[in-house]
Design an enzyme around this catalytic site. Structure first.
Site, mmCIF file in Angstrom:
data_model
loop_
_atom_site.group_PDB
_atom_site.id
_atom_site.type_symbol
_atom_site.label_atom_id
_atom_site.label_comp_id
_atom_site.label_asym_id
_atom_site.label_seq_id
_atom_site.Cartn_x
_atom_site.Cartn_y
_atom_site.Cartn_z
ATOM 1 N N HIS A 61 -8.033 -5.415 -0.584
ATOM 2 C CA HIS A 61 -6.770 -4.776 -0.237
ATOM 3 C C HIS A 61 -6.104 -5.475 0.959
ATOM 4 O O HIS A 61 -6.743 -5.736 1.969
ATOM 5 C CB HIS A 61 -7.029 -3.300 0.080
ATOM 6 C CG HIS A 61 -5.807 -2.458 0.180
ATOM 7 N ND1 HIS A 61 -4.931 -2.280 -0.866
ATOM 8 C CD2 HIS A 61 -5.303 -1.721 1.214
ATOM 9 C CE1 HIS A 61 -3.959 -1.473 -0.493
ATOM 10 N NE2 HIS A 61 -4.154 -1.132 0.769
ATOM 11 N N SER A 94 0.832 -1.200 0.000
ATOM 12 C CA SER A 94 0.000 0.000 0.000
ATOM 13 C C SER A 94 0.875 1.262 0.000
ATOM 14 O O SER A 94 1.685 1.445 -0.902
ATOM 15 C CB SER A 94 -0.969 -0.038 1.187
ATOM 16 O OG SER A 94 -2.004 0.881 1.005
ATOM 17 N N ASP A 144 -9.811 -4.740 -4.942
ATOM 18 C CA ASP A 144 -9.116 -3.609 -4.322
ATOM 19 C C ASP A 144 -9.366 -2.335 -5.128
ATOM 20 O O ASP A 144 -9.164 -2.324 -6.350
ATOM 21 C CB ASP A 144 -7.620 -3.919 -4.251
ATOM 22 C CG ASP A 144 -6.809 -2.878 -3.510
ATOM 23 O OD1 ASP A 144 -7.395 -1.901 -2.996
ATOM 24 O OD2 ASP A 144 -5.580 -3.033 -3.437
#
Length: 312
Positions: free
Chosen positions: A286, A170, A254
């Site tokens: 995610h 991320s 995601d």
């Protein structure tokens, strides 16, 4: 009737409900990623961990993971992994259960020495501090190579800085990319060699308004900042990426999936001479591999990651 002092003290200046709240008196509450596990020796894998200070002046620190070392040292030193955690740049740490367990598993299964970075986080320390910290941490680690003078014994005796990897998820993946672009531009010390980069569900800017970034990175130009949006702001800059191979993971559900694919396409077209591969996990969201590491697709993701880390 509420006390006037209490009311003033509790007055909110900025509120990002799932991340943090800033009060007008300067106090900050974080709402996620605050649980801390101590360093341990894993009872099954034998992976040891300890916390190290990289820069006492800024408080930059990390958790270091060492896989089980047998009496037979014939295999020599082990690859070195710099891992950079996610959390929208501003929550989570290497000490939280998800990240501690994930990096410990990487160390065990890939047989790597791993440094999980505790970079300075907004809103106390605005970006680009985290980018600078990641670069400093990489160079601090490399100072432990054979020609260096670093102080940490685990790195001196067990890390092979001819086999460096940088990984992150991320926001941490975003930081990892910036580190590797800088490696390509400035090089690394002591003849070290960066083999690869792994991006788990990377966050990149795509030009949409982002109120969080306005607060935590006020000096950024947003979508035109190559640190946030390398594919859109400076795609040719990716040609300088300072590693030999890249592995990207995205997840079908995601909201960041398309940004990972855009980065993949931009890197392929940039003129960079390395090898890039992208893997999409069906029916997952995610960082699912952190939240449910025992599920089938998380196990597949780990196997692919381990194979990448064992490439040389």
């Amino acid at each position: 009737m509420a006390d006037a002092t209490t009311t003033a003290t509790d007055e909110v200046a900025i509120d990002f409900h799932t991340l943090f709240r800033i009060y007008k008196d300067g106090r900050i509450d974080r709402f996620a990623g605050t649980q801390i596990l101590p360093p341990t020796t894993h009872p099954d894998t034998g992976v040891r961990s300890k916390d190290v200070v990289i820069n006492p002046g800024t408080g930059l620190s990390a958790r270091l993971f060492l896989p089980k070392i047998t009496a037979d040292h014939s295999a020599g030193k082990l690859p070195f992994l710099l891992f950079i955690h996610g959390g929208a740049f501003c929550i989570e740490t290497p000490f939280s259960p998800n990240y501690h367990n994930h990096v410990a598993a990487l160390a065990a299964e890939a047989n790597v020495v791993a440094l999980s970075l505790h970079y300075r986080r907004p809103p106390e320390h605005l970006l680009p501090a985290a980018y600078d910290d990641a670069w400093e941490a990489l160079n601090w680690a490399i100072a432990h190579s054979e020609d260096g003078d670093g102080p940490e014994e685990w790195l001196k005796h067990h890390a092979d800085f001819q086999r460096i990897f940088v990984a992150g998820d991320s926001a941490g993946a975003n930081i990892a990319n910036t580190v590797l672009v800088r490696v390509g531009s400035e090089g690394v010390r002591n003849g070290s060699r960066v083999l690869g980069m792994i991006l788990f569900h990377p966050y990149f800017h795509n030009g949409e308004p982002n109120k969080l970034l306005d607060v935590i990175f006020p000096t950024s130009s947003g979508a035109t900042d190559p640190r946030l949006n390398p594919a859109g702001a400076d795609p040719n800059g990716l040609a300088k990426l300072g590693c030999e191979s890249v592995l990207i993971f995205v997840a079908k559900k995601d909201w960041l999936k398309d940004r990972g694919w855009s980065y993949y396409e931009a890197l392929r077209k940039s003129g960079w001479v390395g090898k890039v591969e992208i893997v999409e996990s069906e029916d997952e969201d995610h960082v699912f591999h952190l939240l449910n590491p025992a599920c089938e697709k998380a196990v597949d993701l780990m196997k692919k990651t381990v194979s990448f880390l064992k490439q040389v």
